[in-house]
Enzyme design. Structure first.
Site, short mmCIF file in Angstrom:
data_model
loop_
_atom_site.label_atom_id
_atom_site.label_comp_id
_atom_site.label_asym_id
_atom_site.label_seq_id
_atom_site.Cartn_x
_atom_site.Cartn_y
_atom_site.Cartn_z
N LYS A 250 -31.26 -32.62 -46.35
CA LYS A 250 -31.60 -34.01 -46.72
C LYS A 250 -30.33 -34.79 -47.11
O LYS A 250 -30.12 -35.92 -46.68
CB LYS A 250 -32.59 -33.99 -47.90
CG LYS A 250 -32.81 -35.32 -48.56
CD LYS A 250 -33.57 -36.27 -47.66
CE LYS A 250 -33.51 -37.71 -48.16
NZ LYS A 250 -34.32 -38.61 -47.40
N ARG B 158 -24.73 -40.61 -42.36
CA ARG B 158 -24.87 -42.05 -42.08
C ARG B 158 -23.88 -42.86 -42.91
O ARG B 158 -23.27 -43.81 -42.41
CB ARG B 158 -26.31 -42.48 -42.36
CG ARG B 158 -26.68 -43.81 -41.71
CD ARG B 158 -28.17 -43.91 -41.52
NE ARG B 158 -28.62 -45.25 -41.20
CZ ARG B 158 -28.60 -45.79 -39.98
NH1 ARG B 158 -28.12 -45.10 -38.97
NH2 ARG B 158 -29.04 -47.01 -39.77
N ARG C 213 -38.17 -38.20 -45.02
CA ARG C 213 -37.04 -38.80 -44.29
C ARG C 213 -37.43 -40.16 -43.72
O ARG C 213 -36.84 -40.65 -42.76
CB ARG C 213 -36.65 -37.89 -43.13
CG ARG C 213 -36.38 -36.49 -43.59
CD ARG C 213 -36.63 -35.53 -42.48
NE ARG C 213 -35.40 -34.87 -42.10
CZ ARG C 213 -35.30 -34.03 -41.09
NH1 ARG C 213 -36.34 -33.77 -40.34
NH2 ARG C 213 -34.14 -33.47 -40.80
N CYS D 253 -30.94 -44.62 -51.23
CA CYS D 253 -30.72 -43.32 -50.59
C CYS D 253 -29.28 -43.12 -50.17
O CYS D 253 -28.57 -42.28 -50.71
CB CYS D 253 -31.65 -43.20 -49.39
SG CYS D 253 -33.36 -43.50 -49.87
N1 SAJ Z 1 -26.15 -50.23 -42.85
C1 SAJ Z 1 -24.97 -50.76 -42.37
N2 SAJ Z 1 -24.65 -50.54 -41.06
C2 SAJ Z 1 -25.46 -49.84 -40.23
C3 SAJ Z 1 -26.66 -49.28 -40.73
C4 SAJ Z 1 -26.98 -49.50 -42.06
O1 SAJ Z 1 -24.20 -51.41 -43.09
O2 SAJ Z 1 -25.12 -49.70 -39.06
C5 SAJ Z 1 -26.52 -50.45 -44.26
C6 SAJ Z 1 -27.82 -51.24 -44.44
O3 SAJ Z 1 -27.59 -52.62 -44.38
C7 SAJ Z 1 -28.27 -50.77 -45.80
C8 SAJ Z 1 -27.79 -49.31 -45.85
O4 SAJ Z 1 -26.81 -49.19 -44.85
O5 SAJ Z 1 -27.65 -51.49 -46.84
C9 SAJ Z 1 -28.84 -48.25 -45.65
O6 SAJ Z 1 -29.79 -48.64 -44.67
P1 SAJ Z 1 -30.42 -47.64 -43.59
O7 SAJ Z 1 -31.38 -48.41 -42.77
O8 SAJ Z 1 -29.34 -46.97 -42.85
O9 SAJ Z 1 -31.11 -46.50 -44.43
P2 SAJ Z 1 -32.19 -46.46 -45.63
O10 SAJ Z 1 -31.44 -46.28 -46.90
O11 SAJ Z 1 -33.17 -47.58 -45.58
O12 SAJ Z 1 -32.98 -45.11 -45.25
C10 SAJ Z 1 -32.24 -43.90 -45.13
C11 SAJ Z 1 -32.65 -43.20 -43.82
N3 SAJ Z 1 -31.71 -42.11 -43.56
C12 SAJ Z 1 -31.08 -41.97 -42.36
O13 SAJ Z 1 -31.23 -42.76 -41.45
C13 SAJ Z 1 -30.19 -40.78 -42.22
C14 SAJ Z 1 -34.07 -42.67 -43.93
O14 SAJ Z 1 -34.41 -41.89 -42.80
C15 SAJ Z 1 -34.22 -41.81 -45.21
O15 SAJ Z 1 -35.55 -41.33 -45.36
C16 SAJ Z 1 -33.90 -42.69 -46.39
O16 SAJ Z 1 -32.53 -43.10 -46.27
C17 SAJ Z 1 -34.13 -41.88 -47.65
O17 SAJ Z 1 -35.16 -42.11 -48.31
O18 SAJ Z 1 -33.36 -40.96 -47.94
#
Ligand code: SAJ
Length: 427
Positions: free
Chosen positions: A205, A212, A153, A259
Site C-alpha cells: 500500500k 506516485r 486503493r 494519501c
Molecule cells: N497530482 C499531480 N500530478 C499528477 C497526478 C496527481 O500533481 O499527475 C496531484 C493531485 O493534484 C493531488 C495529488 O497529486 O493533489 C494526489 O492525487 P491522486 O489523484 O494522484 O491520488 P489520491 O490521493 O486522490 O488517491 C491515491 C491513489 N493512489 C494511487 O493512484 C497510487 C488511490 O488509488 C489510493 O487509494 C489513495 O491515494 C489512497 O487512499 O491511498
C-alpha cells in the site's frame, strides 16, 4: 468462512462506502464512529462526505435494513478498522485512532472472529501494534481469532466503482487469517484478490502511493528545469510520453490529499536510512506552492495590494476534499505576501483560508480582480470563457498552475497567460 454480522469502525471516506456496500450485499453491518456528529448526520439520512453516488448507496444500505450506526462497537463475526492515521508535525504516523479502535474491540472479541486493519499504516503495525492490543482479550491471534491487513486503493471521486472492481492485496498474520479476509471481501469484490502476509500487504500500500509521489516530484522538477531552458514542459511531456515505456505525470502546485502527501513519510519513519529518494521527492512536492508563488510574484511584478481571484481550494479536481491541499498553501503564501485574495471553491462554498475572502460565486470572485489564478482543474474551470472573465476583471493577468487553459483563447481575450513549466522561448 461465512460472515453474517460485521462491525466497521470509522465511517469516513473508506469505512462508510465499505459498510454500505457490505449492507447492500446482504451482510448485517454496524457502522461505528466515535464522532457523535457523524452518527447523528447518518441517523438523519444525510451523508457527511461528498463522493459521487455515496448518498444513494448509503440510503440503499439503510433501506435494506442491514445497516445501523452506533458510537460503540458490539459483538460481530468480523471487525474492519477504517479509522484515520494522520501524520504528526514530526512526520510520523499518529496511530492513536487505530489503538483506540483496537481497544474498543477487545471486550467484543470472540473465538473465531476476524479483525481486518484497513487504515494505511507503517510497516509492522498489524503485528506490533494491533495484535498485542487484541490479545489483551485473552485470545490468541491466529489460534483463537484471525487477523489481517487489507488496505483500500480506491481513488476519491471513483470510490464506489473502484471498491468493487480494484484488485486487493490481503495479508494475514497466518494463512488462515488471509483466507478468512478473502472470504469476507469476496461478498462484493470483483477484482483479483491476492493473499500474502500482513507486513507485505502494508508495504505494498505504501509503495503504491510513494511511487506516485516520486513520479509527480520528477514532473515538478522537470517543470522547473523547463522554465530555465525556455521549454514548454507540457509539450515536452507529451513528446516524451510517445516513447512506449515512458509515462511522465503532470506538474502542478504540489501534492495534496490524505494519501500521497502522507504515506511516503510512513516508509521514511520506518526506515530513515533507506529512504533518501522518497524523502527528497516529498520535499520537492512540498516546496511546489512556494515555487508557484515565485512565478505569480514575478509575472505580476509584486503582489502587495494586488486583488487576486484564486480558483479552487480542493486537493484535486472535482472533489470537495481540502486535506493537505496545495491550493490552500498557495493562497496562504499569497496572503502573507500582502495580496488581497478572494477564493472560490465550487464544491465547498463555505471553505475559507485565514486572511482571504471566500466567495460564493465565480463571478463575485473575479469581479475587479487584477490577477486570476487557476489552482485546481475542476471541470467548470476548464471550460471557463476568457472573454467573459475579461469583462469582470480589472487586470489581465492569468496564471495556470495545471496546464489546462488554451493560450490562444486567453491571449485573444486580452490576457497575459503565465503557465507553470513554460519558459520564455527564444526561437
Ligand atoms: N497530482 C499531480 N500530478 C499528477 C497526478 C496527481 O500533481 O499527475 C496531484 C493531485 O493534484 C493531488 C495529488 O497529486 O493533489 C494526489 O492525487 P491522486 O489523484 O494522484 O491520488 P489520491 O490521493 O486522490 O488517491 C491515491 C491513489 N493512489 C494511487 O493512484 C497510487 C488511490 O488509488 C489510493 O487509494 C489513495 O491515494 C489512497 O487512499 O491511498
Amino acid at each position: 468462512m461465512d460472515f453474517e454480522t460485521i462491525c466497521v469502525l470509522g465511517l469516513g471516506y473508506i469505512g462508510l462506502p465499505t459498510a454500505s456496500t457490505f449492507a447492500t450485499h446482504g451482510v448485517r453491518v454496524v457502522g461505528v464512529d466515535v464522532n457523535k456528529r457523524v452518527v447523528e448526520v447518518l441517523h438523519n439520512g444525510e451523508v457527511h462526505i461528498h463522493e459521487p453516488g455515496l448518498r444513494t448507496l448509503v440510503q440503499a444500505a439503510f433501506r435494506s435494513g442491514n445497516l445501523r450506526v452506533s458510537e460503540a462497537p458490539e459483538e460481530a463475526d468480523a471487525f474492519i478498522i477504517a479509522v484515520p492515521t494522520p501524520i504528526q508535525k514530526d512526520k510520523t504516523a499518529d496511530l492513536s485512532y487505530v489503538v483506540a479502535a483496537c481497544e474498543s474491540i477487545v471486550p467484543c472479541l470472540k473465538k473465531g472472529n476476524l479483525v481486518v486493519l484497513e487504515s494505511t499504516s507503517p510497516p509492522r503495525t498489524t503485528m506490533d501494534v494491533v495484535k498485542p492490543i487484541l490479545e489483551r482479550s485473552g485470545l490468541a491471534a491466529g489460534g483463537d481469532f484471525h487477523l489481517a491487513y487489507s488496505a483500500e486503493r480506491v481513488l476519491p471521486g471513483k470510490i464506489l466503482s473502484e471498491l468493487i472492481e480494484n484488485a486487493r492485496v490481503m495479508g494475514g498474520i497466518d494463512r488462515a487469517s488471509a483466507e478468512a479476509c478473502r472470504d469476507l471481501y469476496h461478498v462484493f469484490v470483483r477484482g483479483e484478490i491476492v493473499l500474502t502476509d500482513a507486513t507485505t500487504a502494508e508495504m505494498v500500500k505504501l509503495m503504491e502511493n510513494t511511487f506516485r509521489d516520486v513520479n509527480i516530484a520528477i514532473a515538478n522538477e522537470f517543470a522547473r528545469q523547463a522554465e530555465e531552458f525556455g521549454v514548454d514542459i507540457w509539450e515536452a511531456i507529451r513528446f516524451a510520453n510517445l516513447h512506449p515505456r515512458i509515462s511522465i505525470l503532470k506538474p502542478g502546485p504540489g501534492v495534496g490529499g490524505h494519501c500521497i502527501s502522507v504515506d511516503p513519510w510512513f516508509l521514511v519513519e520506518a526506515a530513515p536510512d533507506q529512504s533518501q529518494l522518497i524523502r527528497q521527492a516529498r520535499l520537492v512536492n512540498d516546496s511546489q506552492p512556494a515555487y508557484v508563488l515565485g512565478i505569480i510574484d514575478s509575472a505580476a511584478g509584486g503582489l502587495r495590494g494586488k486583488r487576486i481571484a484564486a480558483l479552487g481550494l480542493a486537493y484535486k479536481p472535482d472533489v470537495d476534499d481540502l486535506r493537505e491541499s496545495p491550493a490552500i498553501e498557495v493562497v496562504r503564501l499569497l496572503v502573507d505576501s500582502g495580496a488581497e485574495v478572494v477564493t472560490y471553491e465550487p464544491y465547498l462554498l463555505g471553505a475559507a483560508v485565514a486572511g482571504a475572502e471566500s466567495s460564493q460565486s465565480l463571478d463575485a470572485a473575479l469581479q475587479g480582480a487584477d490577477i486570476v489564478i487557476l489552482l485546481v482543474d475542476h471541470e467548470m474551470f476548464r471550460s471557463l470563457n476568457p472573454t467573459s472573465v475579461a469583462k469582470l476583471m480589472a487586470g489581465k493577468l492569468a496564471v495556470d498552475t495545471r496546464g489546462i487553459w488554451d493560450r490562444a483563447d486567453w491571449e485573444q481575450a486580452g490576457f497575459t497567460l503565465r503557465v507553470i513549466g513554460v519558459g520564455a522561448r527564444d526561437g
